[in-house]
Motif scaffolding. Structure first.
Motif, mmCIF file in Angstrom:
data_model
loop_
_atom_site.group_PDB
_atom_site.id
_atom_site.type_symbol
_atom_site.label_atom_id
_atom_site.label_comp_id
_atom_site.label_asym_id
_atom_site.label_seq_id
_atom_site.Cartn_x
_atom_site.Cartn_y
_atom_site.Cartn_z
ATOM 1 N N LYS A 95 0.847 -1.189 0.000
ATOM 2 C CA LYS A 95 0.000 0.000 0.000
ATOM 3 C C LYS A 95 0.880 1.234 0.000
ATOM 4 O O LYS A 95 1.918 1.259 0.652
ATOM 5 C CB LYS A 95 -0.893 -0.008 1.238
ATOM 6 N N SER A 96 0.459 2.238 -0.730
ATOM 7 C CA SER A 96 1.201 3.486 -0.796
ATOM 8 C C SER A 96 0.262 4.621 -0.391
ATOM 9 O O SER A 96 -0.789 4.374 0.195
ATOM 10 C CB SER A 96 1.759 3.690 -2.204
ATOM 11 N N GLN A 97 0.618 5.839 -0.727
ATOM 12 C CA GLN A 97 -0.233 6.960 -0.335
ATOM 13 C C GLN A 97 -1.125 7.397 -1.487
ATOM 14 O O GLN A 97 -0.921 7.007 -2.631
ATOM 15 C CB GLN A 97 0.588 8.120 0.196
ATOM 16 N N CYS A 98 -2.125 8.181 -1.146
ATOM 17 C CA CYS A 98 -3.019 8.818 -2.121
ATOM 18 C C CYS A 98 -3.812 7.822 -2.960
ATOM 19 O O CYS A 98 -4.122 8.078 -4.121
ATOM 20 C CB CYS A 98 -2.254 9.755 -3.034
ATOM 21 N N GLY A 99 -4.134 6.653 -2.393
ATOM 22 C CA GLY A 99 -4.937 5.683 -3.111
ATOM 23 C C GLY A 99 -4.162 4.763 -4.028
ATOM 24 O O GLY A 99 -4.753 3.990 -4.766
ATOM 25 N N TRP A 100 -2.836 4.818 -3.987
ATOM 26 C CA TRP A 100 -1.999 3.962 -4.838
ATOM 27 C C TRP A 100 -1.624 2.700 -4.088
ATOM 28 O O TRP A 100 -1.399 2.723 -2.878
ATOM 29 C CB TRP A 100 -0.719 4.684 -5.232
ATOM 30 N N LEU A 101 -1.515 1.607 -4.835
ATOM 31 C CA LEU A 101 -1.045 0.348 -4.274
ATOM 32 C C LEU A 101 -0.399 -0.460 -5.382
ATOM 33 O O LEU A 101 -0.566 -0.159 -6.561
ATOM 34 C CB LEU A 101 -2.197 -0.438 -3.634
ATOM 35 N N LYS A 102 0.353 -1.462 -4.974
ATOM 36 C CA LYS A 102 0.878 -2.460 -5.910
ATOM 37 C C LYS A 102 0.258 -3.789 -5.518
ATOM 38 O O LYS A 102 0.215 -4.134 -4.339
ATOM 39 C CB LYS A 102 2.403 -2.572 -5.817
ATOM 40 N N ASP A 103 -0.218 -4.523 -6.513
ATOM 41 C CA ASP A 103 -0.781 -5.838 -6.224
ATOM 42 C C ASP A 103 0.338 -6.872 -6.094
ATOM 43 O O ASP A 103 1.524 -6.557 -6.243
ATOM 44 C CB ASP A 103 -1.838 -6.228 -7.262
ATOM 45 N N LYS A 104 -0.039 -8.101 -5.820
ATOM 46 C CA LYS A 104 0.948 -9.155 -5.593
ATOM 47 C C LYS A 104 1.759 -9.502 -6.844
ATOM 48 O O LYS A 104 2.775 -10.195 -6.750
ATOM 49 C CB LYS A 104 0.269 -10.410 -5.040
ATOM 50 N N TYR A 105 1.363 -8.992 -7.993
ATOM 51 C CA TYR A 105 2.098 -9.205 -9.236
ATOM 52 C C TYR A 105 2.994 -8.013 -9.572
ATOM 53 O O TYR A 105 3.696 -8.031 -10.575
ATOM 54 C CB TYR A 105 1.135 -9.493 -10.385
ATOM 55 N N GLY A 106 2.931 -6.963 -8.745
ATOM 56 C CA GLY A 106 3.758 -5.779 -8.950
ATOM 57 C C GLY A 106 3.107 -4.678 -9.761
ATOM 58 O O GLY A 106 3.706 -3.623 -9.966
ATOM 59 N N LEU A 107 1.867 -4.891 -10.230
ATOM 60 C CA LEU A 107 1.165 -3.885 -11.018
ATOM 61 C C LEU A 107 0.609 -2.803 -10.106
ATOM 62 O O LEU A 107 0.013 -3.106 -9.066
ATOM 63 C CB LEU A 107 0.041 -4.543 -11.823
ATOM 64 N N SER A 108 0.788 -1.542 -10.487
ATOM 65 C CA SER A 108 0.296 -0.417 -9.695
ATOM 66 C C SER A 108 -1.149 -0.085 -10.066
ATOM 67 O O SER A 108 -1.521 -0.102 -11.244
ATOM 68 C CB SER A 108 1.163 0.827 -9.930
ATOM 69 N N TRP A 109 -1.919 0.223 -9.041
ATOM 70 C CA TRP A 109 -3.326 0.588 -9.180
ATOM 71 C C TRP A 109 -3.571 1.864 -8.400
ATOM 72 O O TRP A 109 -2.939 2.103 -7.375
ATOM 73 C CB TRP A 109 -4.233 -0.491 -8.598
#
Length: 153
Positions: A95-109
């Protein structure tokens, strides 16, 4: 099948089919539409539709990794939708800031409430600045907290 003019093409290291099946489980109007086997019968290319948008996924190997230079932004219409997608997509990722995250495959959402662009684009620049300030302190975005910031609460 109607083909899009431009189709996002995602590179995975051996987990293209697993990732595609995970993604289609999260969104309505989503399905794996084709799997092209490669050497040894393992999926080489996976075609899938995600919320109506066509994607291609390649098991290309370890040479390239995803990074934040590209992300998929999800337009969420309720806090429940934000919460559900945030938890499901971030499990096994980060989990990152401002609604960003990386899934278990490394793709950012980016898991984004639909109201956010309106709040940030307000003609009342003080209101927009309060929303931006509140958002910058968040990891998962909170619609009520963003609205409270807009309202000066």
């Amino acid at each position: 099948m109607i083909r899009q003019k431009i189709t996002p093409f995602l590179w995975f290291d051996g987990k293209a089919e697993e990732a595609a099946r995970f993604y289609v489980s999260l969104f309505p109007d989503s399905v794996v539409t084709g799997v092209t086997p490669g050497p040894g019968g393992v999926a080489l290319v996976v075609e899938f539709r995600l919320a109506g948008l066509q994607f291609l996924a390649l098991n290309g190997g370890p040479q390239f990794k995803f990074n934040e230079a590209i992300s998929l932004s999800i337009d969420c219409h309720s806090q429940a939708e934000v919460d559900e997608l945030w938890e499901k997509l971030s499990t096994g990722g980060s989990k990152s800031q401002c609604g960003w995250l990386k899934d278990k495959y490394g793709l950012s959402w980016q898991v984004v409430p639909a109201v956010l662009p309106t709040l940030l684009g307000s003609a009342d620049r003080a209101k927009a600045a309060r929303v931006m300030g509140a958002m910058m302190k968040m990891t998962k975005l909170d619609i009520q907290a963003l609205q409270d910031a807009a309202d000066g609460k």
